[in-house]
Enzyme design. Structure first.
Site, mmCIF file in Angstrom:
data_model
loop_
_atom_site.group_PDB
_atom_site.id
_atom_site.type_symbol
_atom_site.label_atom_id
_atom_site.label_comp_id
_atom_site.label_asym_id
_atom_site.label_seq_id
_atom_site.Cartn_x
_atom_site.Cartn_y
_atom_site.Cartn_z
ATOM 1 N N ASP A 154 0.826 -1.212 0.000
ATOM 2 C CA ASP A 154 0.000 0.000 0.000
ATOM 3 C C ASP A 154 0.859 1.261 0.000
ATOM 4 O O ASP A 154 1.337 1.701 1.034
ATOM 5 C CB ASP A 154 -0.920 -0.003 1.219
ATOM 6 C CG ASP A 154 -1.947 1.124 1.180
ATOM 7 O OD1 ASP A 154 -1.970 1.872 0.178
ATOM 8 O OD2 ASP A 154 -2.723 1.262 2.137
ATOM 9 N N ASP A 187 -1.644 4.786 -6.221
ATOM 10 C CA ASP A 187 -1.974 4.110 -4.971
ATOM 11 C C ASP A 187 -2.082 2.605 -5.183
ATOM 12 O O ASP A 187 -3.087 2.116 -5.691
ATOM 13 C CB ASP A 187 -3.299 4.676 -4.426
ATOM 14 C CG ASP A 187 -3.703 4.047 -3.106
ATOM 15 O OD1 ASP A 187 -2.925 3.229 -2.572
ATOM 16 O OD2 ASP A 187 -4.787 4.362 -2.610
#
Length: 475
Positions: free
Chosen positions: A107, A304
């Site tokens: 992440d 992302d």
């Protein structure tokens, strides 16, 4: 939470949860509940080895005294997962003493690394491995600078009733998943590219209350640029520079690296990191095209890896959808409202067998940054914004960001970064990318590498189109 739908694990616009957390350390470290699952990809097990005593000192620059290294190195991890149907990419990292493997969601959209934790756990989803067992004397105190960094990263205002209080954290993700826990330190076993084994002590979250969390991983690997990020901690300890890169294959493979030793010296397109979306990896404002048709100007973009899909602002999403429907009207494709994998799907008389078949129906999307000699472009072909479902239907993997409250922010997720190397260079404040066959690495096993392992994995990578050969140790 269904991993196939709208999995946005990034910490974008993280908000505090107004939920009470136990404040007594003794209460947090009680109980022995575990949850197990047999699913395990290939990884080098370190469970039989002990961590050197020197790695657990209690004084020094770091919060656990890891001695600063004389030179920086890099660490590389094989990546497993996919956008569909799993909805997640993850790595296996060995943590603790003795080291035990845990699967962590990759992440780049959040800073905090955490594991589901038996402290005891009041609410944990089923996970691939037994719950992480924290060590009571490794609690981070609320006066520690990293505790302040956690609260800043998660927009949670912490406070100390006494200087020896534990550091509590609360994180809410954009898909309404959440984690509540306490900050601890533990040893990470990291085989480095210089063929040494590092055991830095790093701060991570012991999450004892998770809501809406998928069963595929044990937690999150926060790779943002904040002070609490693993990147920043390894940089402060002199282990790796604050550079992270990933190459995610649509064929359920890939790799992740931390450090700058394995960054290809050529072949990447670089743009400056922008502060337009503070705290997140942003290449700045882009003009966005679908083929030769302009969709929008001055669009704020962020990358992302914690988001399965790509999200466009409402205006740009509607423009893209109108163009797709116009193009589709000239083909044999029909909408397939019966397909529920994603909001918009199409079918042909014969089911699709691969996303690579879609290029004759849909345009490539082009993200254009800068102008003149400074012009930089990222091309997103149809196979990087569509999925093909189990029933052979093509579904649009670009979603309306306004449905998640992203407003004018455009989020480039995993689907649009497949088979592309993305490098986030915090040292030089730049982001780079290049098309690459992320599943093209050849793997050769070696008997030993000069330290405790009896076996290891030596990765030899050829990056198609870049012409660069890299060799590094991974596990």
């Amino acid at each position: 939470m269904d991993g196939r739908k709208f999995l946005v694990l990034a910490g974008l616009i993280a908000a505090a949860l107004h939920v009470g957390i136990p404040s007594c350390s003794a209460d947090v470290f009680a109980g022995t509940k575990t949850a197990t699952s047999p699913r395990k990809p290939r990884a080098l097990s370190l469970s039989s080895f002990s961590v050197p005593a020197s790695s657990s000192a209690s004084t020094g620059k770091s919060i656990d005294g890891w001695r600063r290294q004389s030179s920086f190195s890099s660490v590389v991890f094989p990546v497993h997962g996919n956008v569909y149907p799993l909805g997640i990419y993850y790595v296996s990292i060995n943590i603790g003493n003795p080291p035990k493997p845990y699967f962590l969601d990759v992440d780049t959209g959040s800073d905090v690394t955490w594991l589901q934790c038996d402290a005891p756990c009041s609410s944990c989803s089923k996970s691939p491995h037994p719950l992480y067992q924290p060590v009571k004397n490794r609690l981070v105190q609320c006066t520690n600078r990293l505790c302040e960094a956690v609260h800043e990263s998660t927009l949670h205002e912490g406070g100390c009733e006494t200087p020896h209080d534990q550091c509590d954290y609360e994180i809410e993700y954009q898909d309404n998943g959440s984690s509540i826990g306490v900050l601890v330190t533990d040893t990470f076993a990291l085989p480095l590219s210089n063929k040494t084994l590092a055991f830095p002590s790093l701060a991570l979250g012991c999450g004892y209350d998770q809501q809406g969390w998928p069963p595929n991983t044990d937690g999150v690997l926060g790779l943002g640029s904040g002070e609490i990020s693993i990147l920043s901690q390894l940089r402060d300890l002199g282990v790796c520079r604050s550079v992270v890169g990933h190459c995610l294959s649509r064929n359920s493979q890939g790799f992740l690296f931390i450090g700058d030793n394995v960054v290809p010296p050529r072949g990447l397109t670089w743009v400056p990191m922008s502060s337009v979306a503070a705290k997140y990896y942003s290449p700045g404002l882009a003009t966005v095209f679908a083929g030769k048709q302009k969709l929008a100007d001055k669009q704020t973009l962020v990358f992302d890896s914690g988001s399965s899909y790509t999200y466009f602002s409402k205006q740009m999403y509607q423009s893209l959808l109108s163009l797709i429907r116009s193009d589709i009207s000239k083909t044999s494709l029909k909408e397939a409202p019966e397909e529920k994998a994603l909001p918009l799907c199409w079918k042909d008389a014969k089911p699709f067998s691969s996303v690579l078949e879609l290029s004759k129906y849909f345009r490539s999307i082009i993200l254009s940054f800068g102008k003149g000699k400074a012009l930089a472009q990222m091309v997103i072909p149809p196979e990087n914004y569509f999925i093909v479902t189990e029933k052979g239907r093509a579904c649009l993997g670009i979603l309306n960001g306004s449905d998640l409250g992203l407003e004018d922010l455009n989020l480039i997720g995993d689907i649009s970064m497949q088979d592309t190397m993305i490098v986030y260079d915090n040292e030089n404040k730049r982001i780079g990318w290049a098309a690459a066959g992320c599943d093209k690495a050849t793997i050769a096993e070696e008997d030993e590498f000069g330290f405790q392992f009896q076996e290891g994995i030596l990765y030899q990578l050829q990056f198609p189109g870049i012409g660069v050969h890299q060799e590094y140790l991974a596990y």
